[in-house]
Design an enzyme around this catalytic site. Structure first.
Site, PDB file in Angstrom:
ATOM      1  CE1 TYR A 153       2.670   5.808  -3.289  1.00 47.76           C
ATOM      2  CE2 TYR A 153       1.367   4.085  -4.322  1.00 47.76           C
ATOM      3  CZ  TYR A 153       2.570   4.517  -3.791  1.00 47.76           C
ATOM      4  OH  TYR A 153       3.644   3.666  -3.767  1.00 47.76           O
ATOM      5  N   GLY A 154      -2.834   9.608  -3.232  1.00 46.18           N
ATOM      6  CA  GLY A 154      -4.015  10.344  -3.705  1.00 46.18           C
ATOM      7  C   GLY A 154      -3.722  11.784  -4.098  1.00 46.18           C
ATOM      8  CG  ASP A 161      -1.831   1.224   1.278  1.00 43.76           C
ATOM      9  OD1 ASP A 161      -2.380   1.579   0.219  1.00 43.76           O
ATOM     10  OD2 ASP A 161      -1.985   1.842   2.347  1.00 43.76           O
ATOM     11  CB  SER A 162       0.160   4.787  -0.646  1.00 34.18           C
ATOM     12  OG  SER A 162      -0.951   4.861   0.236  1.00 34.18           O
ATOM     13  CB  CYS A 204      -9.277   5.042   0.817  1.00 36.07           C
ATOM     14  SG  CYS A 204      -7.595   5.312   1.435  1.00 36.07           S
ATOM     15  CB  THR A 205      -6.834  -0.090   2.051  1.00 30.23           C
ATOM     16  OG1 THR A 205      -5.667   0.639   1.632  1.00 30.23           O
ATOM     17  CG2 THR A 205      -7.363  -0.928   0.902  1.00 30.23           C
ATOM     18  CG  HIS A 206      -4.837   4.894   4.565  1.00 32.71           C
ATOM     19  ND1 HIS A 206      -4.352   4.466   3.357  1.00 32.71           N
ATOM     20  CD2 HIS A 206      -3.750   5.317   5.276  1.00 32.71           C
ATOM     21  CE1 HIS A 206      -3.031   4.637   3.331  1.00 32.71           C
ATOM     22  NE2 HIS A 206      -2.646   5.149   4.484  1.00 32.71           N
ATOM     23  CB  CYS A 241      -3.102   0.855  -2.608  1.00 31.86           C
ATOM     24  SG  CYS A 241      -3.116   2.626  -2.887  1.00 31.86           S
ATOM     25  CG  ASN A 242      -9.594   1.168  -2.827  1.00 37.06           C
ATOM     26  OD1 ASN A 242     -10.530   0.562  -3.310  1.00 37.06           O
ATOM     27  ND2 ASN A 242      -9.240   1.024  -1.556  1.00 37.06           N
ATOM     28  CB  THR A 243      -4.892   5.444  -4.856  1.00 34.84           C
ATOM     29  OG1 THR A 243      -5.829   5.893  -3.875  1.00 34.84           O
ATOM     30  CG2 THR A 243      -4.436   6.598  -5.702  1.00 34.84           C
TER      31      THR A 243
HETATM   32  N1  DGL Z   1      -4.761   3.140   0.971  1.00 35.09           N
HETATM   33  C1  DGL Z   1      -4.764   3.903  -0.251  1.00 35.09           C
HETATM   34  C2  DGL Z   1      -6.045   3.594  -1.046  1.00 35.09           C
HETATM   35  O1  DGL Z   1      -6.686   2.594  -0.799  1.00 35.09           O
HETATM   36  C3  DGL Z   1      -4.498   5.333   0.070  1.00 35.09           C
HETATM   37  C4  DGL Z   1      -4.103   6.156  -1.082  1.00 35.09           C
HETATM   38  C5  DGL Z   1      -3.241   7.319  -0.753  1.00 35.09           C
HETATM   39  O2  DGL Z   1      -2.102   7.124  -0.354  1.00 35.09           O
HETATM   40  O3  DGL Z   1      -3.711   8.450  -0.942  1.00 35.09           O
HETATM   41  O4  DGL Z   1      -6.406   4.317  -1.950  1.00 35.09           O
END
Ligand code: DGL
Length: 288
Positions: A53-54, A21-22, A194-196, A84-86
């Site tokens: 990453y967003g 993930d990011s 978003c996984t966060h 990570c969805n992004t």
């Molecule tokens: N956990 C990432 C997601 O699911 C976060 C993206 C980010 O770093 O902005 O999109």
């Protein structure tokens, strides 16, 4: 799940599952993976030096996702979970072509939301990059015919979680500003895109109470991993004593260690790793 072109050493069941993930959000997916396939070893990479990453451009996200995927293959990963969805929205197709192992991505739970919403109004919280991606727009087109989706970029939320803030007054005020308009519009379902964000479930519950069903796809991802491992004959031996995850971070790892300990009850060291990529040639570069 398609296998990519390059031929590498055959992976064996005892190799680890790579998760990336990011930053710290993928820990919400790791929690589900450990519950679903407890015999599997996991190597987790948090690209916290370059999170969120967003707020990055598309090429940067693809560059980091590919570099980390290749690094995990070199570490012996038998499957890659892009938690990570992004990164999935932006680069999974490209990375899938380049890697020699099966890949699993995550995407916002638009389909389950469309199935479950009774008011036919659902909120979606995700990063700006995910929301504007062609992949997400296609998902909406597919399922939004009779359900209205209110899409809200979660600016500031990933940054808060990366600081291990899952409940400060400022964070709650920010969340309230995103969720109240959804409640006012009659939304009864909230997609955590978003996984966060699953780490904000208590703070979200304090605001929405029982008025919204929260949709988190981590359990579905874990089931998908199990299917992919079975399809490719890559399951580890059942009953093998579960290892602690191998945690790696491109940053100092202190927050990864803290969040894993407090929210997942996993006490494990974090290795600082350097994973250079085209856009971050100097290892400590913050270049975007
Ligand atoms: N956990 C990432 C997601 O699911 C976060 C993206 C980010 O770093 O902005 O999109």
């Amino acid at each position: 799940m398609p296998l990519a072109r390059a031929v590498v050493e055959p992976q064996t069941g005892c190799a680890p599952v790579g998760v990336f993930d990011s930053g710290l959000g993928g820990l919400s997916v790791l929690r589900a993976l450990r519950a679903q396939v407890p015999d599997e070893s996991i190597i987790y990479v948090a690209d916290s030096l370059y999170a969120p990453y967003g707020e990055r451009d598309d090429d940067f996200i693809a560059d980091r996702t590919l570099a980390i995927g290749q690094w995990l293959v070199k570490q012996g990963a038998k499957v890659l979970v892009v938690a990570c969805n992004t990164a999935t929205a932006q680069s999974i197709a490209l990375v899938r072509e380049q890697l020699s192992i099966p890949l699993i991505g995550v995407e916002p739970g638009i389909k389950p939301a469309a199935v479950q919403s009774k008011t036919r109004v659902a909120g979606v919280l995700a990063t700006q990059v995910t929301l504007r991606s062609a992949r997400f727009q296609a998902l909406l087109e597919r399922y939004a015919a009779d359900c209205r989706f209110l899409c809200q970029p979660g600016h500031g939320l990933v940054q808060a979680i990366e600081r291990c803030d899952v409940g400060s007054a400022e964070l709650r005020a920010l969340l309230d500003s995103y969720l109240q308009p959804m409640l006012d519009a009659g939304a009864d379902t909230l997609v955590l895109g978003c996984t966060h964000y699953p780490f904000l479930d208590a703070a979200i519950r304090d605001i929405v109470g029982e008025r919204m069903t929260l949709i988190d796809t981590s359990v579905a991802i874990a089931r998908q991993l199990e299917r992919v491992l079975d399809q490719h004959g890559l399951r580890s031996e059942p009953g093998r004593p579960a290892d602690l995850p191998r945690f790696c971070s491109t940053s100092d790892g202190a927050h990864l260690q803290q969040l894993a300990a407090t929210l997942l009850h996993i006490e494990a060291p974090v290795e600082r790793v350097v994973i250079p990529s085209r856009r971050t040639v100097a290892p400590d570069s913050q270049a975007a």
